[in-house]
Write an enzyme that holds these catalytic residues in place. Sequence first.
Site, PDB file in Angstrom:
ATOM      1  N   ILE A 151      20.057   6.494 -11.993  1.00 14.57           N
ATOM      2  CA  ILE A 151      19.346   6.822 -12.319  1.00 14.57           C
ATOM      3  C   ILE A 151      17.655   6.240 -12.529  1.00 14.57           C
ATOM      4  O   ILE A 151      16.482   6.676 -11.780  1.00 14.57           O
ATOM      5  CB  ILE A 151      19.236   8.255 -12.955  1.00 14.57           C
ATOM      6  CG1 ILE A 151      19.664   7.624 -14.347  1.00 14.57           C
ATOM      7  CG2 ILE A 151      20.007   9.236 -12.665  1.00 14.57           C
ATOM      8  CD1 ILE A 151      19.838   8.596 -15.726  1.00 14.57           C
TER       9      ILE A 151
ATOM     10  N   LEU B 238      24.985   9.883 -13.347  1.00 11.66           N
ATOM     11  CA  LEU B 238      26.210  10.243 -13.674  1.00 11.66           C
ATOM     12  C   LEU B 238      26.948  11.717 -14.521  1.00 11.66           C
ATOM     13  O   LEU B 238      28.307  11.642 -14.112  1.00 11.66           O
ATOM     14  CB  LEU B 238      26.323   9.278 -14.615  1.00 11.66           C
ATOM     15  CG  LEU B 238      27.100   7.721 -14.378  1.00 11.66           C
ATOM     16  CD1 LEU B 238      26.545   6.678 -15.565  1.00 11.66           C
ATOM     17  CD2 LEU B 238      27.539   7.237 -13.139  1.00 11.66           C
TER      18      LEU B 238
ATOM     19  N   GLY C 178      27.081   1.817 -15.901  1.00 14.87           N
ATOM     20  CA  GLY C 178      26.028   3.353 -16.474  1.00 14.87           C
ATOM     21  C   GLY C 178      26.180   3.397 -17.438  1.00 14.87           C
ATOM     22  O   GLY C 178      27.841   3.728 -17.410  1.00 14.87           O
TER      23      GLY C 178
ATOM     24  N   SER D  16      34.126  -3.228 -24.182  1.00 16.14           N
ATOM     25  CA  SER D  16      33.124  -3.510 -25.146  1.00 16.14           C
ATOM     26  C   SER D  16      33.482  -3.802 -25.892  1.00 16.14           C
ATOM     27  O   SER D  16      34.881  -3.657 -26.067  1.00 16.14           O
ATOM     28  CB  SER D  16      31.685  -2.138 -25.168  1.00 16.14           C
ATOM     29  OG  SER D  16      31.401  -3.385 -26.879  1.00 16.14           O
ATOM     30  N   ASN D  17      33.105  -4.516 -26.085  1.00 13.98           N
ATOM     31  CA  ASN D  17      33.908  -5.725 -27.421  1.00 13.98           C
ATOM     32  C   ASN D  17      34.098  -4.376 -29.349  1.00 13.98           C
ATOM     33  O   ASN D  17      34.357  -4.208 -30.327  1.00 13.98           O
ATOM     34  CB  ASN D  17      33.240  -6.589 -28.136  1.00 13.98           C
ATOM     35  CG  ASN D  17      32.083  -6.885 -28.656  1.00 13.98           C
ATOM     36  OD1 ASN D  17      31.424  -6.678 -29.793  1.00 13.98           O
ATOM     37  ND2 ASN D  17      30.793  -6.748 -28.071  1.00 13.98           N
TER      38      ASN D  17
ATOM     39  N   TYR E  31      28.877   4.968 -29.523  1.00 18.48           N
ATOM     40  CA  TYR E  31      29.795   3.882 -27.994  1.00 18.48           C
ATOM     41  C   TYR E  31      30.740   2.991 -27.610  1.00 18.48           C
ATOM     42  O   TYR E  31      31.184   3.120 -27.073  1.00 18.48           O
ATOM     43  CB  TYR E  31      28.256   2.445 -28.118  1.00 18.48           C
ATOM     44  CG  TYR E  31      28.746   1.871 -27.773  1.00 18.48           C
ATOM     45  CD1 TYR E  31      27.817   2.103 -26.017  1.00 18.48           C
ATOM     46  CD2 TYR E  31      28.786   0.790 -27.459  1.00 18.48           C
ATOM     47  CE1 TYR E  31      28.317   1.488 -25.096  1.00 18.48           C
ATOM     48  CE2 TYR E  31      28.690  -0.464 -26.890  1.00 18.48           C
ATOM     49  CZ  TYR E  31      28.826  -0.107 -25.585  1.00 18.48           C
ATOM     50  OH  TYR E  31      28.148  -1.021 -24.094  1.00 18.48           O
TER      51      TYR E  31
ATOM     52  N   ARG F 253      26.164 -14.712 -34.526  1.00 14.27           N
ATOM     53  CA  ARG F 253      27.702 -13.508 -34.287  1.00 14.27           C
ATOM     54  C   ARG F 253      27.996 -14.035 -33.025  1.00 14.27           C
ATOM     55  O   ARG F 253      29.348 -14.296 -31.928  1.00 14.27           O
ATOM     56  CB  ARG F 253      27.581 -12.171 -34.659  1.00 14.27           C
ATOM     57  CG  ARG F 253      28.719 -11.567 -33.827  1.00 14.27           C
ATOM     58  CD  ARG F 253      27.871 -10.050 -34.228  1.00 14.27           C
ATOM     59  NE  ARG F 253      29.302  -9.591 -33.068  1.00 14.27           N
ATOM     60  CZ  ARG F 253      28.862  -9.129 -32.322  1.00 14.27           C
ATOM     61  NH1 ARG F 253      27.457  -9.028 -31.568  1.00 14.27           N
ATOM     62  NH2 ARG F 253      29.213  -8.308 -31.419  1.00 14.27           N
TER      63      ARG F 253
HETATM   64  C1  15L Z   1      27.598  -4.286 -26.454  1.00 13.48           C
HETATM   65  O1  15L Z   1      28.192  -3.392 -25.645  1.00 13.48           O
HETATM   66  C2  15L Z   1      26.302  -4.043 -25.669  1.00 13.48           C
HETATM   67  O2  15L Z   1      26.034  -3.485 -24.848  1.00 13.48           O
HETATM   68  C3  15L Z   1      25.080  -4.868 -26.372  1.00 13.48           C
HETATM   69  O3  15L Z   1      23.839  -3.791 -25.853  1.00 13.48           O
HETATM   70  C4  15L Z   1      25.759  -5.602 -27.217  1.00 13.48           C
HETATM   71  O4  15L Z   1      25.117  -5.032 -28.412  1.00 13.48           O
HETATM   72  C5  15L Z   1      26.930  -6.206 -27.315  1.00 13.48           C
HETATM   73  O5  15L Z   1      27.672  -5.153 -26.966  1.00 13.48           O
HETATM   74  C6  15L Z   1      27.614  -7.150 -28.084  1.00 13.48           C
HETATM   75  O6  15L Z   1      28.298  -6.651 -29.053  1.00 13.48           O
HETATM   76  O7  15L Z   1      26.235  -8.130 -28.473  1.00 13.48           O
END
Ligand code: 15L
Length: 269
Positions: free
Chosen positions: A33, A50, A70, A109-110, A134, A172
């Site tokens: 967008i 989206l 996205g 994501s982690n 998230y 980290r």
């Molecule tokens: C993520 O998923 C985020 O998008 C990014 O901004 C970071 O926070 C990253 O993880 C992280 O864990 O370092």
Amino acid sequence: MERVLITGAAGTIGRALREGLRGAYPILRLSDIAPLGEAGPGEELVPADLRDLAQVEAAMAGVDAVVHLGGMAVENTWEIVHEANIVGCYHVFEAARRQGVQRVVFASSNHVIGFHRRSERIDDRATFRPDGNYGLSKLFGEGLGRLYADKHGIACVALRIGSWQPQPLNLRMLSTWLSPRDGIHLIGRALDAADVHFEIVYGVSANDRNWWDNPGGKRIGFAPQDNAEAFAAELEARMAPEDEPEVERAFHGGPFCGMEFSGDLTKIE
Ligand code: 15L
């Protein structure tokens, strides 16, 4: 593969991927967008919101594979995360099904496994332990990937991305860093690997201090080259482990675990 769509193409990873995949496929279709600039050779620009299934479906027409970047990329309120990452991600998978797209590479994501302790080494079969709205939304996206693979035969690679940064920014990230070079190679493998049904792959460089075993990465031919250890001495000269608040330094998810934390640290195994 003739045409590959990237959602979130104006974001940090999207912009790097636009460069990194240039020329890799006959047509790269870019969607967001936010403004995308001018289309370069071999590029198509198809802006889409989206939150609107019809727009997402239009962006998906004639596409062989989609890299879904996205949505909301950090922690936020439930309302914002819900719209961008729950509704938005459902629209991506459903539009892919309706348009006959063969493969979805999903930027997970982690933070899906954020509340695992750093003393624990895990792999792709680890219990889900989301560390916020998230992380929970990314868990939902992985669930969509599994569902659409099993029920509709759309191949899916869910990438549990660590920390995509030009270089590690804190202690980290000596464990979680994904260099842009390794990240582009990872997404390329996720698009091109043969015999994929559903895979979860950690997006992490070849860091000595890595916490994640990556059998899915091996299966798709992901061979990272960079190692955060090269930055360790410089970071350790400036930072001490105790600089990280107690909750953050206990878990893989770091700062996301500490946000609005009101639990009992001693009760989290
Ligand atoms: C993520 O998923 C985020 O998008 C990014 O901004 C970071 O926070 C990253 O993880 C992280 O864990 O370092």
